[in-house]
Design a protein around this motif. Structure first.
Motif: not given
Length: 160
Positions: A132-139, A150-160
């Protein structure tokens, strides 16, 4: 976290590092790490000068240099707060990392890079974070994903 009277960028506190030739340098502490053998190492950064060609005129410009120093060569400075220095232990792989990039004045690019925990391209101070924090920082406008892992796709998969 840094001395208010210093021109650092606010990444970490300062310490004294003793070099092999006996010189003592003031360095910013970016990270500390305990290795498998139990030894502690500190990633520090000092600012040196480098030659830069600006429209045909050579100028000396600040150039941060990061290196790892054994704890025995590092001494705290009274009044500096080391509580927030990212600390890791060998053998523990974080799932997500946020790298705070050390940049010379005027250097372009994002200040923060989000990485997968096992990414080998992290070069500066890093902090282990949950997805969650990684996604917040990415925004954030001053952040980007690592172009290597390229962690964005993996983050999206984990957060869904």
């Amino acid at each position: 976290m840094t001395s208010a009277d210093d021109s650092g960028d606010g990444v970490g506190p300062w310490a004294i590092v003793r070099l092999p030739d006996g010189q003592d340098l003031r360095a910013m502490v970016l990270e500390r790490r305990q290795e498998h053998d139990g030894s502690w190492w500190y990633q520090v950064v000092i600012t040196l000068l480098e030659k830069n060609d600006v429209h045909g005129v050579m100028k000396a410009v600040p150039a941060p240099v990061s290196f790892w120093a054994p704890s025995a060569t590092c001494s705290p400075i009274e009044g500096e707060d080391y509580v927030l220095v990212p600390t890791t232990r060998a053998g523990h792989i974080a799932r997500w990392l946020v790298e705070r990039r050390v940049q010379a004045p005027g250097q372009e690019g994002p200040q923060l890079l989000v990485h997968r925990g096992d990414c080998g391209s992290v070069r500066s101070s890093r902090e282990e974070v949950d997805p969650h924090r990684a996604w917040e920082v990415l925004q954030q406008p001053d952040a980007a994903q690592c172009p290597v892992c390229r962690p964005e796709r993996a983050l999206i998969a984990v957060l869904q």
